[in-house]
Design a protein around this motif. Structure first.
Motif, PDB file in Angstrom:
ATOM      1  N   VAL A   1       0.857  -1.182   0.000  1.00  0.00           N
ATOM      2  CA  VAL A   1       0.000   0.000   0.000  1.00  0.00           C
ATOM      3  C   VAL A   1       0.893   1.233   0.000  1.00  0.00           C
ATOM      4  O   VAL A   1       1.790   1.363   0.839  1.00  0.00           O
ATOM      5  N   ALA A   2       0.667   2.117  -0.952  1.00  0.00           N
ATOM      6  CA  ALA A   2       1.391   3.386  -1.052  1.00  0.00           C
ATOM      7  C   ALA A   2       0.367   4.477  -1.316  1.00  0.00           C
ATOM      8  O   ALA A   2      -0.804   4.181  -1.585  1.00  0.00           O
ATOM      9  N   PRO A   3       0.762   5.742  -1.232  1.00  0.00           N
ATOM     10  CA  PRO A   3      -0.176   6.806  -1.583  1.00  0.00           C
ATOM     11  C   PRO A   3      -0.747   6.595  -2.983  1.00  0.00           C
ATOM     12  O   PRO A   3      -0.004   6.408  -3.942  1.00  0.00           O
ATOM     13  N   LYS A   4      -2.068   6.528  -3.073  1.00  0.00           N
ATOM     14  CA  LYS A   4      -2.800   6.388  -4.339  1.00  0.00           C
ATOM     15  C   LYS A   4      -2.694   5.010  -4.980  1.00  0.00           C
ATOM     16  O   LYS A   4      -3.136   4.831  -6.119  1.00  0.00           O
ATOM     17  N   LEU A   5      -2.130   4.024  -4.292  1.00  0.00           N
ATOM     18  CA  LEU A   5      -1.931   2.739  -4.960  1.00  0.00           C
ATOM     19  C   LEU A   5      -1.912   1.580  -3.964  1.00  0.00           C
ATOM     20  O   LEU A   5      -1.256   1.657  -2.934  1.00  0.00           O
ATOM     21  N   ARG A   6      -2.652   0.515  -4.312  1.00  0.00           N
ATOM     22  CA  ARG A   6      -2.585  -0.751  -3.573  1.00  0.00           C
ATOM     23  C   ARG A   6      -2.311  -1.859  -4.579  1.00  0.00           C
ATOM     24  O   ARG A   6      -2.950  -1.916  -5.638  1.00  0.00           O
ATOM     25  N   VAL A   7      -1.390  -2.751  -4.245  1.00  0.00           N
ATOM     26  CA  VAL A   7      -1.010  -3.823  -5.159  1.00  0.00           C
ATOM     27  C   VAL A   7      -0.928  -5.137  -4.392  1.00  0.00           C
ATOM     28  O   VAL A   7      -0.300  -5.211  -3.334  1.00  0.00           O
ATOM     29  N   ILE A   8      -1.575  -6.181  -4.925  1.00  0.00           N
ATOM     30  CA  ILE A   8      -1.433  -7.520  -4.363  1.00  0.00           C
ATOM     31  C   ILE A   8      -0.728  -8.392  -5.402  1.00  0.00           C
ATOM     32  O   ILE A   8      -0.922  -8.210  -6.611  1.00  0.00           O
ATOM     33  N   HIS A   9       0.100  -9.303  -4.938  1.00  0.00           N
ATOM     34  CA  HIS A   9       0.968 -10.078  -5.827  1.00  0.00           C
ATOM     35  C   HIS A   9       0.518 -11.533  -5.936  1.00  0.00           C
ATOM     36  O   HIS A   9       0.234 -12.178  -4.917  1.00  0.00           O
TER      37      HIS A   9
ATOM     38  N   PHE B   1      -0.973   3.378 -14.178  1.00  0.00           N
ATOM     39  CA  PHE B   1      -1.329   4.786 -14.364  1.00  0.00           C
ATOM     40  C   PHE B   1      -2.798   5.005 -14.020  1.00  0.00           C
ATOM     41  O   PHE B   1      -3.160   5.949 -13.305  1.00  0.00           O
ATOM     42  N   ARG B   2      -3.658   4.143 -14.526  1.00  0.00           N
ATOM     43  CA  ARG B   2      -5.096   4.288 -14.272  1.00  0.00           C
ATOM     44  C   ARG B   2      -5.418   4.130 -12.789  1.00  0.00           C
ATOM     45  O   ARG B   2      -6.294   4.824 -12.257  1.00  0.00           O
ATOM     46  N   ALA B   3      -4.707   3.229 -12.115  1.00  0.00           N
ATOM     47  CA  ALA B   3      -4.954   3.027 -10.678  1.00  0.00           C
ATOM     48  C   ALA B   3      -4.597   4.274  -9.883  1.00  0.00           C
ATOM     49  O   ALA B   3      -5.331   4.694  -8.983  1.00  0.00           O
ATOM     50  N   THR B   4      -3.459   4.880 -10.198  1.00  0.00           N
ATOM     51  CA  THR B   4      -3.063   6.092  -9.469  1.00  0.00           C
ATOM     52  C   THR B   4      -3.982   7.266  -9.808  1.00  0.00           C
ATOM     53  O   THR B   4      -4.115   8.204  -9.014  1.00  0.00           O
ATOM     54  N   ARG B   5      -4.654   7.199 -10.943  1.00  0.00           N
ATOM     55  CA  ARG B   5      -5.624   8.227 -11.331  1.00  0.00           C
ATOM     56  C   ARG B   5      -6.946   8.052 -10.585  1.00  0.00           C
ATOM     57  O   ARG B   5      -7.755   8.972 -10.508  1.00  0.00           O
TER      58      ARG B   5
END
Length: 345
Positions: A170-178, A267-271
């Motif tokens: 989890v980061a500012p404007k973004l969540r990622v699962i692997h 890009f779309r996720a951070t948007r």
């Protein structure tokens, strides 16, 4: 992008706030320093009851090095904690001797880091703590001590007898699962299959629903450039390994799209188009998260019977013992641990 709440209401009685077991990590790294810096902040004590699992002597030594005006208090068990800002409560394992070196890979540091995690896990399983927040350990030191795990995630899975877990960043404007993490790229592609992709999406979605996002929007990365571009790149990996999982998710009524080209998806996720990105392999997900803000990144292990969050950086041996480490990621990890921990009272 819908934001995960970052703090529970402060009006609740303090005795109902979650007890967060903070493991000290590698004693030769920056773990002790960032813990002391974070626990010097009154706002931490406004959302939880922090309890360090580590070595009181090492923390006192580091407090002297960085000039922290904190009292380090050894306790036998969480019930003995006072949880007042200005005093750091520590379940003291007493493993690190005075003058233990900074900035070096040492078997003793690896053994101690293992023991801290082991003790914290047992505290949560026993209901004496509500979540684990981990300072960084050294995989090399862990291996030198005889504990052959790729990292915290796999170690915790073994300690809790959990067959399969996932890493969420989890980061500012973004969540990622692997879908895959600490394996080589060729092995990762071989390991990816529809059942695994579906389970990872399912775990990630359930976590966001629990955090207050009713219907998370999830974007799934392809494996190849341009997500294979209809067979132009690769050998049909998207069609074989990802598309069936996405179709199954849609059958459940979930808002899942993919496979999508990773470059445009991030890009779309951070948007704000997606609440969660599903990355297929380690660097596909880690790179964008760290670009978005390494100092504020959080690592969450999904699928364990215990809540575990972590900083999203390493031991920083090059600056250990110098008093210049940033505690921002640890603060964010503590907030996430509070959000995910079960409520008391």
């Amino acid at each position: 992008m819908t934001q995960t709440p970052t703090a529970r209401p402060e009006a609740r009685p303090a005795e109902t706030w979650p007890v967060i077991a903070i493991t000290m990590g590698d004693a030769s790294g920056i773990g002790p320093e960032i813990i002391l810096k974070a626990l010097a902040r009154p706002e931490v004590y406004a959302i939880c009851r922090p309890l360090v699992v580590g070595d009181a002597g090492r923390l006192r030594e580091v407090a002297g090095l960085i000039g922290a005006s904190l009292t380090v208090r050894a306790v036998e068990e969480p019930a003995d904690g006072g949880f007042a800002c200005g005093t750091v409560d520590v379940v003291d394992l007493g493993l690190i001797p005075p003058g233990h070196p900074f900035g070096k890979v040492l078997p003793l540091s690896g053994e101690a880091a293992f023991r801290y995690i082991e003790r914290a896990t047992r505290l949560v399983e026993a209901g004496e703590a509500d979540a684990i927040c981990t300072a960084p350990l050294s995989k090399e030191a862990l291996h030198a001590a005889g504990h052959k795990y790729p990292g915290h995630t796999e170690l915790l899975a073994t300690l809790t007898n959990t067959p399969e877990v996932s890493m969420m960043l989890v980061a500012p404007k973004l969540r990622v699962i692997h879908v895959t993490t600490h394996i080589g790229l060729v092995d990762a592609i071989r390991k990816i299959e529809p059942g695994l992709v579906f389970r990872v999406i399912e775990r990630g979605r359930a976590t966001l629903v629990k955090a207050g996002i009713a219907d998370p929007r999830i974007g799934v990365c392809g494996i190849n450039p341009h997500a294979g571009e209809n067979g132009l790149f690769g050998h049909g990996e998207e069609e074989e390994k990802i598309i069936p999982a996405v179709a199954k998710c849609r059958e459940q009524g979930w808002a899942v799209e993919g496979p999508l080209p990773a470059d445009t998806l991030f890009f779309r996720a951070t948007r704000g188009d997606f609440d969660l990105v599903v990355a297929m392999y380690h660097d596909q997900g880690h790179g964008p998260v760290k670009v978005m803000g390494l100092e504020a990144g959080v690592n969450i292990t999904i699928g364990l019977p215990v809540v575990r969050t972590s900083v999203d950086h390493g031991t920083a041996f090059d600056i250990a013992g110098k008093g210049i480490a940033d505690d921002g990621s640890l603060l964010e990890a503590l907030k996430q641990a509070v959000e995910l921990a079960p409520r008391r009272g």
